[in-house]
Write a protein that holds these residues in place. Structure first.
Motif, short mmCIF file in Angstrom:
data_model
loop_
_atom_site.label_atom_id
_atom_site.label_comp_id
_atom_site.label_asym_id
_atom_site.label_seq_id
_atom_site.Cartn_x
_atom_site.Cartn_y
_atom_site.Cartn_z
N GLY A 198 0.80 -1.22 0.00
CA GLY A 198 0.00 0.00 0.00
C GLY A 198 0.83 1.26 0.00
O GLY A 198 0.49 2.24 -0.68
N ARG A 201 2.37 1.87 -3.46
CA ARG A 201 1.33 2.27 -4.41
C ARG A 201 0.87 3.70 -4.15
O ARG A 201 0.56 4.45 -5.09
CB ARG A 201 0.16 1.30 -4.34
CG ARG A 201 0.52 -0.10 -4.83
CD ARG A 201 -0.62 -1.09 -4.66
NE ARG A 201 -0.24 -2.43 -5.11
CZ ARG A 201 -1.04 -3.48 -5.10
NH1 ARG A 201 -2.30 -3.35 -4.66
NH2 ARG A 201 -0.61 -4.66 -5.52
N ALA A 202 0.82 4.08 -2.88
CA ALA A 202 0.46 5.47 -2.55
C ALA A 202 1.52 6.43 -3.06
O ALA A 202 1.21 7.51 -3.58
CB ALA A 202 0.28 5.61 -1.04
N ARG A 203 2.80 6.03 -2.91
CA ARG A 203 3.88 6.86 -3.44
C ARG A 203 3.75 7.01 -4.95
O ARG A 203 3.95 8.10 -5.50
CB ARG A 203 5.23 6.25 -3.07
CG ARG A 203 6.42 7.05 -3.57
CD ARG A 203 7.73 6.60 -2.98
NE ARG A 203 8.08 5.24 -3.37
CZ ARG A 203 8.15 4.22 -2.55
NH1 ARG A 203 7.89 4.38 -1.25
NH2 ARG A 203 8.50 3.02 -2.98
#
Length: 226
Positions: A198, A201-203
């Motif tokens: 997560g 993917r957020a980065r």
């Protein structure tokens, strides 16, 4: 032989790959249609610009096997591979030396095509936002390259890319497409996986948003910027 299932391609890399493929197909279609479709051609150019900028950044901070460092091969490693004397495991994890050349060539050709499009002026219905900052000579050169050279270079590189996929699938019996869909590869040896959680993917989402903002800013240059 025991097989190890390893996450090679993280989700951001996979989404980039298929989004870029769809955008390039749409660019070709809109260019061939011409007329009012050229407005969509221009918009899709900004999409590709954002995607390429994202891939450039993700090549330094993305998952292990998506980083340029994992498939930037020296000539001393490439030449033995081309002669069939390379290390077998190199061909099975991320990009092979030949596949790496294909990736870099495609990215460079796409970057040149987008840049030349942004600086082009067909003197009919299409003017790129960078044309106003260049001399007529350079605008003419950009227009010529974009229409007469760049698109055919891309056709050739994409064609070679598709042929290579077919060769690996039909001759060498190695799955190339499925790992780019699922992210996982079955390998004969355990290797460090790409990070694909997560946080990573957020980065990636933040980087993509910044790249999209930069592409939007470029699109607004002919309207005076922000």
């Amino acid at each position: 032989m025991q097989q190890h299932t390893v996450r090679i391609w993280d989700l951001p890399t996979r989404l980039f790959h298929w989004s870029l493929a769809a955008a390039v197909v749409a660019l070709v279609v809109t260019a061939k249609l011409g007329g009012s479709a050229m407005q969509w051609h221009l918009r899709l150019g900004y999409v590709v610009l954002a995607l390429l900028a994202f891939r450039l950044l993700w090549g330094f901070v993305g998952g292990r096997w998506s980083r340029f460092a994992s498939f930037l091969y020296a000539p001393a490693r490439l030449l033995p591979y081309l002669r069939g004397c390379g290390q077998p495991q190199v061909d099975e994890v991320g990009h092979s030396p030949l596949g790496a050349l294909s990736v870099f060539a495609l990215l460079a050709a796409l970057a040149l095509q987008v840049a030349s499009g942004l600086a082009s002026d067909d003197e009919i219905s299409f003017t790129g936002p960078l044309a106003q900052y260049l001399s007529g000579l350079w605008v003419g050169r950009a227009t010529w390259y974009h229409a007469e050279v760049g698109q055919y270079l891309l056709y050739a590189l994409v064609g070679l890319h598709v042929l290579a996929i077919a060769f690996y699938a039909l001759v060498r019996r190695r799955a190339i497409v499925r790992p780019m869909l699922t992210g996982d590869k079955a390998l004969p040896q355990a290797v460090p996986p790409s990070r694909d959680d997560g946080a990573s993917r957020a980065r990636a989402a933040v980087l993509l948003a910044l790249c999209a903002l930069a592409a939007w800013w470029v699109s607004r240059l002919d309207a005076g910027g922000f």
